[in-house]
Write a protein that holds these residues in place. Sequence first.
Motif, PDB file in Angstrom:
ATOM      1  N   VAL A 330       2.445  23.954   0.021  1.00  0.00           N
ATOM      2  CA  VAL A 330       3.314  23.485  -1.066  1.00  0.00           C
ATOM      3  C   VAL A 330       3.819  22.073  -0.773  1.00  0.00           C
ATOM      4  CG1 VAL A 330       5.511  23.885  -2.258  1.00  0.00           C
ATOM      5  CG2 VAL A 330       4.007  25.810  -1.739  1.00  0.00           C
ATOM      6  N   LEU A 331       4.272  21.837   0.458  1.00  0.00           N
ATOM      7  CA  LEU A 331       4.792  20.518   0.812  1.00  0.00           C
ATOM      8  C   LEU A 331       3.710  19.442   0.715  1.00  0.00           C
ATOM      9  CD1 LEU A 331       7.087  21.428   3.841  1.00  0.00           C
ATOM     10  CD2 LEU A 331       7.816  20.653   1.567  1.00  0.00           C
ATOM     11  N   MET A 332       2.492  19.767   1.172  1.00  0.00           N
ATOM     12  CA  MET A 332       1.412  18.787   1.093  1.00  0.00           C
ATOM     13  C   MET A 332       1.070  18.481  -0.366  1.00  0.00           C
ATOM     14  SD  MET A 332       0.599  17.813   4.141  1.00  0.00           S
ATOM     15  CE  MET A 332      -0.951  17.000   3.794  1.00  0.00           C
ATOM     16  N   VAL A 333       0.957  19.520  -1.193  1.00  0.00           N
ATOM     17  CA  VAL A 333       0.640  19.307  -2.606  1.00  0.00           C
ATOM     18  C   VAL A 333       1.767  18.547  -3.293  1.00  0.00           C
ATOM     19  CG1 VAL A 333       0.322  20.487  -4.813  1.00  0.00           C
ATOM     20  CG2 VAL A 333      -0.922  21.280  -2.804  1.00  0.00           C
ATOM     21  N   LEU A 334       3.008  18.916  -2.987  1.00  0.00           N
ATOM     22  CA  LEU A 334       4.154  18.260  -3.605  1.00  0.00           C
ATOM     23  C   LEU A 334       4.221  16.783  -3.208  1.00  0.00           C
ATOM     24  CD1 LEU A 334       6.488  19.043  -5.457  1.00  0.00           C
ATOM     25  CD2 LEU A 334       7.871  19.502  -3.428  1.00  0.00           C
ATOM     26  N   ALA A 335       4.027  16.498  -1.917  1.00  0.00           N
ATOM     27  CA  ALA A 335       4.053  15.106  -1.463  1.00  0.00           C
ATOM     28  C   ALA A 335       2.949  14.295  -2.119  1.00  0.00           C
ATOM     29  CB  ALA A 335       3.924  15.059   0.055  1.00  0.00           C
ATOM     30  N   ALA A 336       1.755  14.879  -2.222  1.00  0.00           N
ATOM     31  CA  ALA A 336       0.651  14.163  -2.864  1.00  0.00           C
ATOM     32  C   ALA A 336       0.917  13.970  -4.353  1.00  0.00           C
ATOM     33  CB  ALA A 336      -0.654  14.927  -2.648  1.00  0.00           C
ATOM     34  N   THR A 337       1.535  14.964  -4.996  1.00  0.00           N
ATOM     35  CA  THR A 337       1.844  14.853  -6.419  1.00  0.00           C
ATOM     36  C   THR A 337       2.824  13.722  -6.692  1.00  0.00           C
ATOM     37  OG1 THR A 337       1.504  17.237  -6.691  1.00  0.00           O
ATOM     38  CG2 THR A 337       2.707  16.113  -8.431  1.00  0.00           C
ATOM     39  N   LEU A 338       3.786  13.533  -5.802  1.00  0.00           N
ATOM     40  CA  LEU A 338       4.838  12.533  -6.019  1.00  0.00           C
ATOM     41  C   LEU A 338       4.457  11.138  -5.525  1.00  0.00           C
ATOM     42  CD1 LEU A 338       7.980  14.656  -5.053  1.00  0.00           C
ATOM     43  CD2 LEU A 338       6.987  14.267  -7.330  1.00  0.00           C
ATOM     44  N   THR A 339       3.376  10.997  -4.781  1.00  0.00           N
ATOM     45  CA  THR A 339       2.992   9.679  -4.250  1.00  0.00           C
ATOM     46  C   THR A 339       1.542   9.329  -4.577  1.00  0.00           C
ATOM     47  OG1 THR A 339       2.450  10.678  -2.091  1.00  0.00           O
ATOM     48  CG2 THR A 339       4.682   9.796  -2.379  1.00  0.00           C
ATOM     49  N   LEU A 340       0.606  10.149  -4.093  1.00  0.00           N
ATOM     50  CA  LEU A 340      -0.808   9.842  -4.283  1.00  0.00           C
ATOM     51  C   LEU A 340      -1.213   9.916  -5.755  1.00  0.00           C
ATOM     52  CD1 LEU A 340      -3.604   9.258  -3.093  1.00  0.00           C
ATOM     53  CD2 LEU A 340      -3.886  11.725  -2.732  1.00  0.00           C
ATOM     54  N   LEU A 341      -0.755  10.936  -6.468  1.00  0.00           N
ATOM     55  CA  LEU A 341      -1.158  11.098  -7.866  1.00  0.00           C
ATOM     56  C   LEU A 341      -0.656   9.948  -8.744  1.00  0.00           C
ATOM     57  CD1 LEU A 341      -2.670  12.781  -9.901  1.00  0.00           C
ATOM     58  CD2 LEU A 341      -0.629  14.181 -10.216  1.00  0.00           C
ATOM     59  N   PRO A 342       0.628   9.550  -8.674  1.00  0.00           N
ATOM     60  CA  PRO A 342       1.030   8.391  -9.489  1.00  0.00           C
ATOM     61  C   PRO A 342       0.300   7.106  -9.103  1.00  0.00           C
ATOM     62  CG  PRO A 342       2.812   9.079  -8.019  1.00  0.00           C
ATOM     63  CD  PRO A 342       1.775  10.148  -7.993  1.00  0.00           C
ATOM     64  N   ALA A 343      -0.003   6.931  -7.825  1.00  0.00           N
ATOM     65  CA  ALA A 343      -0.780   5.759  -7.432  1.00  0.00           C
ATOM     66  C   ALA A 343      -2.162   5.786  -8.084  1.00  0.00           C
ATOM     67  CB  ALA A 343      -0.911   5.714  -5.911  1.00  0.00           C
ATOM     68  N   ALA A 344      -2.801   6.964  -8.078  1.00  0.00           N
ATOM     69  CA  ALA A 344      -4.119   7.085  -8.694  1.00  0.00           C
ATOM     70  C   ALA A 344      -4.042   6.881 -10.202  1.00  0.00           C
ATOM     71  CB  ALA A 344      -4.715   8.455  -8.373  1.00  0.00           C
ATOM     72  N   LEU A 345      -3.010   7.424 -10.845  1.00  0.00           N
ATOM     73  CA  LEU A 345      -2.875   7.289 -12.296  1.00  0.00           C
ATOM     74  C   LEU A 345      -2.672   5.836 -12.703  1.00  0.00           C
ATOM     75  CD1 LEU A 345      -0.638  10.396 -13.104  1.00  0.00           C
ATOM     76  CD2 LEU A 345      -3.066  10.112 -13.596  1.00  0.00           C
ATOM     77  N   SER A 346      -1.795   5.132 -11.978  1.00  0.00           N
ATOM     78  CA  SER A 346      -1.556   3.724 -12.340  1.00  0.00           C
ATOM     79  C   SER A 346      -2.814   2.891 -12.144  1.00  0.00           C
ATOM     80  CB  SER A 346      -0.398   3.173 -11.507  1.00  0.00           C
ATOM     81  OG  SER A 346      -0.739   3.144 -10.122  1.00  0.00           O
ATOM     82  N   ARG A 347      -3.621   3.260 -11.155  1.00  0.00           N
ATOM     83  CA  ARG A 347      -4.876   2.535 -10.925  1.00  0.00           C
ATOM     84  C   ARG A 347      -5.891   2.847 -12.025  1.00  0.00           C
ATOM     85  NH1 ARG A 347      -8.749   0.212 -11.117  1.00  0.00           N
ATOM     86  NH2 ARG A 347     -10.158  -0.558  -9.480  1.00  0.00           N
ATOM     87  N   LEU A 348      -5.968   4.089 -12.423  1.00  0.00           N
ATOM     88  CA  LEU A 348      -6.941   4.478 -13.440  1.00  0.00           C
ATOM     89  C   LEU A 348      -6.544   3.951 -14.813  1.00  0.00           C
ATOM     90  CD1 LEU A 348      -7.620   8.179 -12.404  1.00  0.00           C
ATOM     91  CD2 LEU A 348      -9.279   6.309 -12.367  1.00  0.00           C
ATOM     92  N   GLY A 349      -5.264   4.045 -15.140  1.00  0.00           N
ATOM     93  CA  GLY A 349      -4.821   3.623 -16.462  1.00  0.00           C
ATOM     94  C   GLY A 349      -5.554   4.380 -17.551  1.00  0.00           C
ATOM     95  N   HIS A 350      -6.095   3.636 -18.509  1.00  0.00           N
ATOM     96  CA  HIS A 350      -6.838   4.291 -19.597  1.00  0.00           C
ATOM     97  C   HIS A 350      -8.168   4.860 -19.114  1.00  0.00           C
ATOM     98  CE1 HIS A 350      -4.177   3.187 -22.907  1.00  0.00           C
ATOM     99  NE2 HIS A 350      -3.954   2.050 -22.250  1.00  0.00           N
ATOM    100  N   GLY A 351      -8.561   4.532 -17.889  1.00  0.00           N
ATOM    101  CA  GLY A 351      -9.762   5.137 -17.332  1.00  0.00           C
ATOM    102  C   GLY A 351      -9.615   6.617 -17.083  1.00  0.00           C
ATOM    103  N   ILE A 352      -8.382   7.133 -17.201  1.00  0.00           N
ATOM    104  CA  ILE A 352      -8.157   8.574 -17.054  1.00  0.00           C
ATOM    105  C   ILE A 352      -8.957   9.345 -18.100  1.00  0.00           C
ATOM    106  CG2 ILE A 352      -6.160   8.625 -18.605  1.00  0.00           C
ATOM    107  CD1 ILE A 352      -6.492  10.646 -15.383  1.00  0.00           C
ATOM    108  N   ASN A 353      -9.299   8.678 -19.204  1.00  0.00           N
ATOM    109  CA  ASN A 353     -10.053   9.332 -20.272  1.00  0.00           C
ATOM    110  C   ASN A 353     -11.550   9.078 -20.150  1.00  0.00           C
ATOM    111  OD1 ASN A 353      -7.703  10.347 -21.610  1.00  0.00           O
ATOM    112  ND2 ASN A 353      -7.321   8.254 -22.368  1.00  0.00           N
TER     113      ASN A 353
END
Length: 720
Positions: A330-353
């Motif tokens: 849970v802690l690993m998933v939570l930490a990745a959700t709050l740091t790694l995932l937003p970093a990936a989303l901001s990098r992808l931008g509209h490429g998420i689609n």
Amino acid sequence: MRHAAVARHDETATAAPTWLGRLGGWAADHRRPIAIVWCAIAVALGAFAPFADHALSGAGWEAEGSQSVAARHTLESSFPGRDSYALTVVVAGPRGGLGGPAMRRTLARVAAVLHTDPAVSGVLGPRAGVTTSRDDGTAVVVGSAGAPPDGMVAAAGRLKARLSALSTPGVTVRLTGPAAMWSDFNADNKAAMLRSEMLSWPLTLALLLVAFGTLVAAGLPLLLTMTGLLGAGGLLFALGHVTDISIWAMNFAMMFAIALGIDYALFIVVRFRAALAAGLAPREATVVTMATAGKAVLVSGLTVLAALLALTVVPVPAFRTVPIGIGLAVLMVLAATLTLLPAALSRLGHGINGGRVRLRGGVDHRSERFAAWGRRLWARPLPYGIAAVAILLLLATPVLGLRTGMPTAAGLPGDAASGQGQRLMERAFGDGAASALQVVVGPRDAAAARSVLQGDRDIIATVAPAERSRGRVLLTAIPKNAGGAGTTIDRLRRELPAGALVGGPAAESRDLEHALGAHLPIVIGVALGLGFLLLLALLRAPLAAAAAVAMSVLATAAAFGVARLVFQDGVLDPVLGWHAQGFVDAWAPIFFFALIFALAMDYTVFLLATVRAAHDRTHDSRHALVEGLAGTGRVINAAAGVMVVVFLTFALSGPIAPREMGVILAVAVLLDATLIRLLLQPVMLRLLEAWAWWMPAWLDRLVPRVGLPHGEPAGEPASG
């Protein structure tokens, strides 16, 4: 189109500069270092994750402080190697064959194999009339326990194949007893888990593709899942070398990494795509997403950890170490959700689609179908609410006749050596042979204890001769049948002289069952209390929080009602292809309650947080309910659908325990996501209207302000 515009406006209105929003902005601005750090973590811990099971222990199922554990410790000191985890080897041949050369050679080879293992401190050969059958066709050889229970389970794993290989035409050799049973159970459970993992991955990816409609968005939940798996596995490998941790910790860590990784990614990605659709730039969309959905994810993760914390009050080593594995995931998933995932989303931008797959019905942030469902529930709450309660109560009614028991070798697949050995023992020595009782008394009480044993109606006439060592006397008694051993143990403890200790495998199972039953109300109370407090801090609405917690109990009761029909009564045996064991495992109610409650809080937090946010903006209870369902309905359905499929894959193979886990968790999640969160919860909000968000002033001063960034907490309820 007006509804969509309103939804987009509401979405952008939530971009309050909370600390989670700032964290999302920081992650967007530091994408490269965050990616490097997480890659290093994944590589460093992932290198050890495949070997985690070798560092984990196989036992841990005992009631600390119980009479049976005290009896085992006394046996270890006064009769070294004679405790319940000694290795029991059954050698079965033709009637009268014990005197023949074939049996003598086989018995000698069995003793030689046992001697080769460092965990075996000595070998006790067959004793005429005690460990040989009346027809002289079966004998028992005992490898004395020279290691703790975990070490003997490991020894059983090393020796069972070598011992079975000693079988010859007409002579069968099998290792049985608690150590062998737990070894077989752990091995079969691990194999079943791996098969389930292999099956669940492609199914999960397919469902995520249906949910998102794009390959890129569907891949992000798998990114979180792999991060949680690799991190938890590597950390468990390290901790396993420091302290004893049950191998079950790895199994449940794998399951929770999949379940929560998918849930959290769904919540975050859907909100991010909605923010992009509202016209925000990728960085601002990341900030908005983390300020809103990020808070729901954080509270959900804290609720899961709180439910796991409740399990640690149970005085059973496995119940104190299994939550460690889940908590790490849970802690690993939570930490990745709050740091790694937003970093990936901001990098992808509209490429998420990107990588769009032409599928209809994908998850969008707002669903007009669920908005219409919300309006229907608002207009006619009572018929729908009564129907949902009736279904849940109907499913929950069988739980009143639920029987529990500890698993035995009979619950293992038919090719398990320990189960085959147990059947050989029962055939040669009687149905209760595998449930032998070890009674330890002082020399002065030996005669009285023997008299009680011989006079008991459920003890077979033959009681093994008394053994004396270091000021203690050991009496071994065989119950008539294993099924009634529990009540026999309870009665003997009342009638034997004071200070007598009743131990052995059956007694340890009995004490474990009692300990689990005694602590069930405590675990339920702690989990519900901590869950209520976390929801209260998030929502600042005691009535809504209390109702949400109470409804989780109703869904859990319904799931265990189904479990009784399936695993106790065997109503689906012809369809499922297994034989019900006549009870539900004793650890299932207490353990699965905590897990079900933790998982249910995902949907609870996401739905109520969205409704509360809409209510704070508009102070319109009807609009808040409709928009809450419109914004979360599809996401909850998609998350629950994936989780149900994952859990059901665990019910397809292996021993009874993982099957129970898969069926109970799948049914609970299905009921909670449909009848509770998308029907009964909205009905409750409709009936309470603005009172759902009422917060008394005195409580408002006491509760820490960690709530949603959508306006000030409500005082007296507004009209709506």
